[in-house]
Each structure stands twice: as structure tokens, then as C-alpha cells.
Design an enzyme around this catalytic site. Structure first.
Site, mmCIF file in Angstrom:
data_model
loop_
_atom_site.group_PDB
_atom_site.id
_atom_site.type_symbol
_atom_site.label_atom_id
_atom_site.label_comp_id
_atom_site.label_asym_id
_atom_site.label_seq_id
_atom_site.Cartn_x
_atom_site.Cartn_y
_atom_site.Cartn_z
ATOM 1 N N ASP A 132 0.823 -1.196 0.000
ATOM 2 C CA ASP A 132 0.000 0.000 0.000
ATOM 3 C C ASP A 132 0.869 1.262 0.000
ATOM 4 N N CYS A 186 -19.657 -13.642 -7.022
ATOM 5 C CA CYS A 186 -20.653 -12.708 -6.483
ATOM 6 C C CYS A 186 -22.051 -13.101 -6.966
ATOM 7 N N CYS A 189 -25.826 -11.705 -6.059
ATOM 8 C CA CYS A 189 -25.822 -11.020 -4.753
ATOM 9 C C CYS A 189 -25.589 -9.515 -4.919
ATOM 10 N N CYS A 192 -23.710 -5.952 -0.575
ATOM 11 C CA CYS A 192 -22.834 -4.822 -0.264
ATOM 12 C C CYS A 192 -23.396 -3.520 -0.832
ATOM 13 N N CYS A 196 -24.509 -0.325 1.809
ATOM 14 C CA CYS A 196 -23.630 0.854 1.951
ATOM 15 C C CYS A 196 -24.462 2.092 2.285
ATOM 16 N N CYS A 212 -17.153 7.433 0.311
ATOM 17 C CA CYS A 212 -16.951 6.300 1.212
ATOM 18 C C CYS A 212 -16.606 6.779 2.634
ATOM 19 N N CYS A 242 -19.559 -3.040 4.030
ATOM 20 C CA CYS A 242 -19.708 -3.819 2.791
ATOM 21 C C CYS A 242 -18.952 -5.139 2.857
ATOM 22 N N CYS A 246 -21.025 -9.284 3.561
ATOM 23 C CA CYS A 246 -20.693 -10.186 2.459
ATOM 24 C C CYS A 246 -20.803 -11.646 2.919
HETATM 25 C C1 B12 Z 1 -7.393 4.436 -2.647
HETATM 26 C C2 B12 Z 1 -7.746 3.302 -1.703
HETATM 27 C C3 B12 Z 1 -8.912 3.403 -0.963
HETATM 28 C C4 B12 Z 1 -9.939 4.497 -1.198
HETATM 29 C C5 B12 Z 1 -10.737 4.183 -2.480
HETATM 30 C C6 B12 Z 1 -11.324 2.759 -2.486
HETATM 31 C C7 B12 Z 1 -11.219 2.028 -3.804
HETATM 32 N N1 B12 Z 1 -12.060 1.037 -3.926
HETATM 33 O O1 B12 Z 1 -10.392 2.340 -4.664
HETATM 34 C C8 B12 Z 1 -10.752 4.474 0.127
HETATM 35 C C9 B12 Z 1 -10.156 5.457 1.110
HETATM 36 C C10 B12 Z 1 -12.232 4.777 -0.009
HETATM 37 C C11 B12 Z 1 -10.460 3.046 0.598
HETATM 38 C C12 B12 Z 1 -11.271 2.364 1.468
HETATM 39 C C13 B12 Z 1 -11.033 1.076 1.897
HETATM 40 N N2 B12 Z 1 -9.899 0.367 1.715
HETATM 41 CO CO1 B12 Z 1 -8.478 0.931 0.524
HETATM 42 N N3 B12 Z 1 -7.084 1.252 -0.691
HETATM 43 C C14 B12 Z 1 -6.889 2.187 -1.574
HETATM 44 C C15 B12 Z 1 -5.593 1.913 -2.357
HETATM 45 C C16 B12 Z 1 -4.484 2.812 -1.789
HETATM 46 C C17 B12 Z 1 -5.695 2.099 -3.865
HETATM 47 C C18 B12 Z 1 -6.932 1.448 -4.505
HETATM 48 C C19 B12 Z 1 -7.057 1.849 -5.954
HETATM 49 O O2 B12 Z 1 -6.124 1.692 -6.715
HETATM 50 N N4 B12 Z 1 -8.196 2.442 -6.353
HETATM 51 C C20 B12 Z 1 -8.382 2.898 -7.706
HETATM 52 C C21 B12 Z 1 -9.598 2.248 -8.340
HETATM 53 C C22 B12 Z 1 -9.644 2.535 -9.847
HETATM 54 O O3 B12 Z 1 -9.399 0.917 -8.209
HETATM 55 P P1 B12 Z 1 -10.460 -0.144 -7.665
HETATM 56 O O4 B12 Z 1 -11.579 0.360 -6.890
HETATM 57 O O5 B12 Z 1 -9.606 -1.177 -7.094
HETATM 58 O O6 B12 Z 1 -11.064 -0.492 -9.084
HETATM 59 C C23 B12 Z 1 -10.812 -1.672 -9.692
HETATM 60 C C24 B12 Z 1 -12.080 -2.517 -9.728
HETATM 61 O O7 B12 Z 1 -13.184 -1.721 -9.443
HETATM 62 C C25 B12 Z 1 -12.052 -3.054 -11.114
HETATM 63 N N5 B12 Z 1 -13.280 -2.865 -11.872
HETATM 64 C C26 B12 Z 1 -13.864 -1.754 -12.294
HETATM 65 N N6 B12 Z 1 -14.923 -2.033 -13.039
HETATM 66 C C27 B12 Z 1 -15.007 -3.365 -13.089
HETATM 67 C C28 B12 Z 1 -15.900 -4.201 -13.719
HETATM 68 C C29 B12 Z 1 -15.726 -5.565 -13.615
HETATM 69 C C30 B12 Z 1 -16.686 -6.434 -14.302
HETATM 70 C C31 B12 Z 1 -14.647 -6.106 -12.834
HETATM 71 C C32 B12 Z 1 -14.474 -7.574 -12.664
HETATM 72 C C33 B12 Z 1 -13.759 -5.235 -12.186
HETATM 73 C C34 B12 Z 1 -13.963 -3.889 -12.345
HETATM 74 O O8 B12 Z 1 -11.037 -2.409 -11.875
HETATM 75 C C35 B12 Z 1 -10.496 -1.335 -11.151
HETATM 76 C C36 B12 Z 1 -9.010 -1.209 -11.431
HETATM 77 O O9 B12 Z 1 -8.302 -2.395 -11.056
HETATM 78 C C37 B12 Z 1 -5.363 0.390 -2.038
HETATM 79 C C38 B12 Z 1 -3.892 -0.029 -1.915
HETATM 80 C C39 B12 Z 1 -3.250 -0.211 -3.266
HETATM 81 N N7 B12 Z 1 -2.070 0.351 -3.433
HETATM 82 O O10 B12 Z 1 -3.807 -0.859 -4.133
HETATM 83 C C40 B12 Z 1 -6.102 0.198 -0.700
HETATM 84 C C41 B12 Z 1 -6.869 -1.109 -0.492
HETATM 85 C C42 B12 Z 1 -7.682 -1.358 -1.720
HETATM 86 N N8 B12 Z 1 -7.764 -0.791 0.601
HETATM 87 C C43 B12 Z 1 -7.990 -1.777 1.397
HETATM 88 C C44 B12 Z 1 -8.914 -1.742 2.463
HETATM 89 C C45 B12 Z 1 -8.809 -2.837 3.503
HETATM 90 C C46 B12 Z 1 -9.894 -0.743 2.509
HETATM 91 C C47 B12 Z 1 -11.113 -0.699 3.438
HETATM 92 C C48 B12 Z 1 -11.772 -2.053 3.656
HETATM 93 C C49 B12 Z 1 -10.665 -0.082 4.784
HETATM 94 C C50 B12 Z 1 -11.768 0.146 5.783
HETATM 95 N N9 B12 Z 1 -12.242 -0.879 6.441
HETATM 96 O O11 B12 Z 1 -12.199 1.254 5.973
HETATM 97 C C51 B12 Z 1 -12.039 0.277 2.666
HETATM 98 C C52 B12 Z 1 -12.959 -0.465 1.694
HETATM 99 C C53 B12 Z 1 -13.790 0.431 0.836
HETATM 100 C C54 B12 Z 1 -14.178 -0.249 -0.473
HETATM 101 N N10 B12 Z 1 -15.340 -0.866 -0.535
HETATM 102 O O12 B12 Z 1 -13.385 -0.222 -1.440
HETATM 103 C C55 B12 Z 1 -7.200 -3.019 1.015
HETATM 104 C C56 B12 Z 1 -8.154 -4.042 0.361
HETATM 105 C C57 B12 Z 1 -7.860 -5.481 0.731
HETATM 106 C C58 B12 Z 1 -8.797 -6.399 0.012
HETATM 107 N N11 B12 Z 1 -9.142 -7.528 0.608
HETATM 108 O O13 B12 Z 1 -9.226 -6.142 -1.112
HETATM 109 C C59 B12 Z 1 -6.110 -2.388 0.034
HETATM 110 C C60 B12 Z 1 -5.693 -3.291 -1.113
HETATM 111 C C61 B12 Z 1 -4.900 -2.026 0.926
HETATM 112 C C62 B12 Z 1 -3.996 -3.216 1.175
HETATM 113 N N12 B12 Z 1 -2.796 -3.196 0.640
HETATM 114 O O14 B12 Z 1 -4.358 -4.173 1.805
HETATM 115 N N13 B12 Z 1 -9.323 2.564 0.038
HETATM 116 S S1 SF4 Z 2 -16.552 0.916 3.294
HETATM 117 FE FE1 SF4 Z 2 -17.268 2.558 1.926
HETATM 118 S S2 SF4 Z 2 -18.185 1.429 0.249
HETATM 119 FE FE2 SF4 Z 2 -18.068 -0.014 1.944
HETATM 120 S S3 SF4 Z 2 -20.033 0.188 3.029
HETATM 121 FE FE3 SF4 Z 2 -18.590 1.562 4.022
HETATM 122 S S4 SF4 Z 2 -18.991 3.522 3.016
HETATM 123 FE FE4 SF4 Z 2 -19.830 1.946 1.684
HETATM 124 S S1 SF4 Z 3 -21.698 -8.831 -0.665
HETATM 125 FE FE1 SF4 Z 3 -19.886 -10.024 -1.305
HETATM 126 S S2 SF4 Z 3 -20.686 -11.666 -2.624
HETATM 127 FE FE2 SF4 Z 3 -22.298 -10.112 -2.422
HETATM 128 S S3 SF4 Z 3 -21.995 -8.783 -4.212
HETATM 129 FE FE3 SF4 Z 3 -20.888 -7.849 -2.514
HETATM 130 S S4 SF4 Z 3 -18.820 -8.622 -2.707
HETATM 131 FE FE4 SF4 Z 3 -20.104 -9.962 -3.970
#
Ligand code: B12
Ligand code: SF4
Ligand code: SF4
Length: 310
Positions: A132, A186, A189, A192, A196, A212, A242, A246
Site C-alpha cells: 500500500d 458474487c 448477490c 454490499c 452501503c 466512502c 460492505c 458479504c
Molecule cells: C485508494 C484506496 C482506498 C480508497 C478508495 C477505495 C477504492 N475502492 O479504490 C478508500 C479510502 C475509499 C479506501 C477504502 C477502503 N480500503 Co483501501 N485502498 C486504496 C488503495 C491505496 C488504492 C486502490 C485503488 O487503486 N483504487 C483505484 C480504483 C480505480 O481501483 P479499484 O476500486 O480497485 O477499481 C478496480 C475494480 O473496481 C475493477 N473494476 C472496475 N470495473 C469493473 C468491472 C468488472 C466487471 C470487474 C471484474 C472489475 C472492475 O477495476 C479497477 C481497477 O483495477 C489500495 C492499496 C493499493 N495500493 O492498491 C487500498 C486497499 C484497496 N484498501 C484496502 C482496504 C482494507 C480498505 C477498506 C476495507 C478499509 C476500511 N475498512 O475502511 C475500505 C474499503 C472500501 C471499499 N469498498 O473499497 C485493502 C483491500 C484489501 C482487500 N481484501 O481487497 C487495500 C488493497 C490495501 C492493502 N494493501 O491491503 N481505500
Molecule cells: S466501506 Fe465505503 S463502500 Fe463499503 S459500506 Fe462503508 S462507506 Fe460503503
Molecule cells: S456482498 Fe460479497 S458476494 Fe455479495 S456482491 Fe458484494 S462482494 Fe459480492
């Protein structure tokens, strides 16, 4: 057995010994599918004030630009699911990932151990460790390496252990045997998306960071927008909703990493204790914790936001 397979087996066995939940490996190359998604996410300003997400666009999508000569991305998962949660159900909530010591430090040590092992057992291998901490799409690499699928809540998920784990990588200039992605389970389902409270999962697989609770309570420096009052469901640091809803997280097992155990007071603190928290208590309870990221003033801001929301 070929030499690549032998090296791969050695690395995976050592990863397990170091306490990682699982280890998967991908070829270091441009992330073609992710590029347009990341671009769209940024163009739609879903990163809000997280300006670091705008930096190093090319490196974020191509590890060979980040680590010169790299051949493989070794992805690792580390479980943080706690055995116990906060006792007072009315107390402001802290995300489970932040109960114990800051994961960046805990994981960095383990990654260093794995890289040292590779260099001792395999020879002159160059590589860098990431948790990260740099422009790497952690989830995308872990998914490519078959460690899980990216769920509709955008977290990496597995049928065996859900999603309560961190993701980290070693990017190395060593060729290895590569894993294949697993299928998305998924299905129909939408738990999530439905749960939210701020509607931050704007469509399946896409989280608008700007909406978020995790972003508001950890990343945002300014005041939390008043429009979100009453919508935080009592989360004061991060949000697990979320993931808690799950169905695959029914299979989460408690971690065995002592450094992730919380300070004993953390689980005992009542709503009143949190509302009256002093800087001294904050320093004691969150001594080596990731919660220090918000500083005392940030946590107070969040607690006050919840108080004035109800
Ligand atoms: C920025 C960031 C955040 C931001 C934005 C969240 C986000 N989803 O991007 C905020 C602050 C909101 C956040 C929150 C959280 N985060 Co965060 N975050 C990051 C960080 C630094 C970058 C993520 C990123 O690149 N985002 C950019 C967007 C474009 O990427 P994305 O959402 O992943 O989008 C991908 C998918 O959506 C996919 N996609 C899009 N459309 C479609 C369509 C289909 C069909 C498919 C299959 C896929 C797909 O493609 C995109 C690009 O790969 C990573 C660490 C890292 N360096 O990767 C940690 C990371 C993702 N976070 C993590 C965690 C734990 C959390 C939280 C759970 C923390 C908490 N409990 O509060 C929450 C979860 C919120 C959520 N539901 O996402 C973990 C996730 C672990 C895991 N099991 O996945 C990471 C990986 C950190 C780590 N190294 O462990 N986070
Ligand atoms: S972590 Fe973010 S995306 Fe997930 S339920 Fe909470 S507010 Fe919504
Ligand atoms: S709650 Fe879990 S299994 Fe259901 S849609 Fe969300 S990520 Fe997928």
C-alpha cells in the site's frame, strides 16, 4: 521439476512459514484491462482529495516501469480478522484492520524476510517490497495471481476466507511459474451495494472514494460534508459494512498475528470513554496503530461528527 517451478515452490512455502495466508504469482506486465477503469475513476474524481492516486499513472499500471527489469509480481495476503470485536455495541466503531499495530510496518518486515530468503536460497535476485506504499494496484495483481476475485464491493474476496486481509507484493527480476485468476462468485448477490449507507458503491465493482466513510474518516483533511450527517452508522475510523454483510465473510477465521492484537483498552472503551477521550489516552491506545494517521484531532472530528449526527 524445472528450475522455475522449484523456485516458485520454495517462495510459496516460505511465504506460508512467515504467516501469509496465501501467495500467488503473475508475470510483470502492463495491466491492460485496468488501465481504462483507473483512468475513468480518476476522470470522475472518485479519488476526491487523495491526490497521490493521480501520480505515476504509467507506473501504477506497469510494474516494469516501477522496478526496472522486473519479471514477476509475487502477491501475498495477510489475515487481520480479529477474534474479538469492540464490546460496547453503541460505541463509535473502528475498522477491524486498524485494531492492532500499523500493518505497513508489520508486513514490511515479513516482506523483507521473504526477499532475504529468496536472495539466500536462489541467488542474486533484485526486487522491491510494496504494501500500500507505492503506485501498485494491489487488488488487480492479487486477482491475476488467483488469490481471489474482485467483488462488487471492490475488495478482493475468496470463498475460503472472505476479504478481511491485507495485500502486499514483492516485485522481482526472477522468472517464476504463474498462477491463473479464479472465477467471480458474487453471482446475483447485491448485499454490499444495498448495505452501503452512503451509496458509495455507485455500480457493481466501482467505489466512489469521495462518498466512502473510510475516505471521510481517514483520508479527508477538511470537515466532513454536512450532507452525510446521520449516514455513518457510528463508524469513527474506516468502515467494514460492505465486508461485514458479504456472505463469504462468514468463513473468516481469526488471525494469528500477535502484532495485530488490539491494546486491551480498545475493545473495552464505552461510548462515553470515546466521547471523553484525551490525547494521552489516544497515544496509549493507538501507540503503534494506523489510527494515528488521522491524528487525535482527526479522530475527535469524527467522533463529534457522529455525535452531532444522531
Ligand atoms: C485508494 C484506496 C482506498 C480508497 C478508495 C477505495 C477504492 N475502492 O479504490 C478508500 C479510502 C475509499 C479506501 C477504502 C477502503 N480500503 Co483501501 N485502498 C486504496 C488503495 C491505496 C488504492 C486502490 C485503488 O487503486 N483504487 C483505484 C480504483 C480505480 O481501483 P479499484 O476500486 O480497485 O477499481 C478496480 C475494480 O473496481 C475493477 N473494476 C472496475 N470495473 C469493473 C468491472 C468488472 C466487471 C470487474 C471484474 C472489475 C472492475 O477495476 C479497477 C481497477 O483495477 C489500495 C492499496 C493499493 N495500493 O492498491 C487500498 C486497499 C484497496 N484498501 C484496502 C482496504 C482494507 C480498505 C477498506 C476495507 C478499509 C476500511 N475498512 O475502511 C475500505 C474499503 C472500501 C471499499 N469498498 O473499497 C485493502 C483491500 C484489501 C482487500 N481484501 O481487497 C487495500 C488493497 C490495501 C492493502 N494493501 O491491503 N481505500
Ligand atoms: S466501506 Fe465505503 S463502500 Fe463499503 S459500506 Fe462503508 S462507506 Fe460503503
Ligand atoms: S456482498 Fe460479497 S458476494 Fe455479495 S456482491 Fe458484494 S462482494 Fe459480492
Amino acid at each position: 521439476m524445472n528450475i522455475k517451478q522449484k523456485h516458485t515452490d520454495l517462495i510459496k512455502t516460505e511465504a506460508t512459514r512467515l504467516g501469509f495466508l496465501s501467495c500467488g504469482i503473475s508475470k510483470a506486465e502492463f495491466l491492460e484491462n485496468e488501465a481504462p477503469r483507473l483512468e475513468k475513476w480518476l476522470n470522475n474524481n472518485m479519488h476526491g482529495e487523495m491526490q497521490y492516486m493521480e501520480n505515476h499513472f504509467d507506473k501504477r499500471l506497469d510494474p516494469t516501469k516501477l522496478v526496472e527489469g522486473s519479471k514477476s509480481v509475487i502477491s501475498l495476503l495477510l489475515n487481520y480478522f480479529p477474534a474479538q470485536e469492540q464490546k460496547d455495541k453503541t460505541a463509535p466503531k473502528i475498522s477491524k484492520y486498524a485494531y492492532g499495530n500499523d500493518y505497513h510496518f508489520v508486513i514490511k518486515e515479513k516482506l523483507k524476510g521473504l526477499l532475504d530468503f529468496i536472495q539466500e536460497e536462489i541467488g542474486e535476485v533484485h526486487g522491491r517490497a510494496f504494501v500500500d506504499s507505492a503506485p501498485v494496484l494491489d487488488k488487480a495483481w492479487a486477482a491475476r495471481s488467483g488469490l481471489g476475485w474482485i467483488g462488487k464491493n471492490s475488495n478482493l474476496l475468496t470463498q475460503q476466507v472472505g476479504s478481511f486481509y491485507f495485500i502486499a507484493e514483492l516485485i522481482v527480476d526472477l522468472e517464476l511459474e504463474y498462477d491463473s485468476p479464479v472465477t467471480d462468485h458474487c453471482g446475483s448477490c447485491t448485499a454490499c451495494l444495498d448495505a452501503c449507507p452512503t451509496k458509495a458503491i455507485v455500480e457493481p465493482y466501482v467505489v466512489d472514494g469521495n462518498k466512502c466513510i473510510s475516505y471521510f474518516t481517514i483520508e479527508l483533511k477538511d470537515n466532513i460534508p454536512a450532507g452525510f450527517k446521520g449516514k455513518f452508522d457510528n463508524w469513527m475510523f474506516g468502515c467494514d459494512i460492505c465486508q461485514d454483510v458479504c456472505p463469504w465473510n462468514r468463513f473468516s477465521q481469526p488471525h494469528r498475528e500477535p502484532l495485530f492484537d488490539p491494546h486491551p483498552d480498545l475493545l473495552e472503551m464505552t461510548m462515553k470513554d470515546w466521547e471523553e477521550i484525551t490525547e494521552d489516552v489516544f497515544r496509549k491506545v493507538f501507540k503503534n496503530s494506523a489510527v494515528k494517521r488521522t491524528k487525535f484531532s482527526g479522530l475527535k472530528r469524527n467522533i463529534n461528527f457522529l455525535k452531532t449526527s444522531s
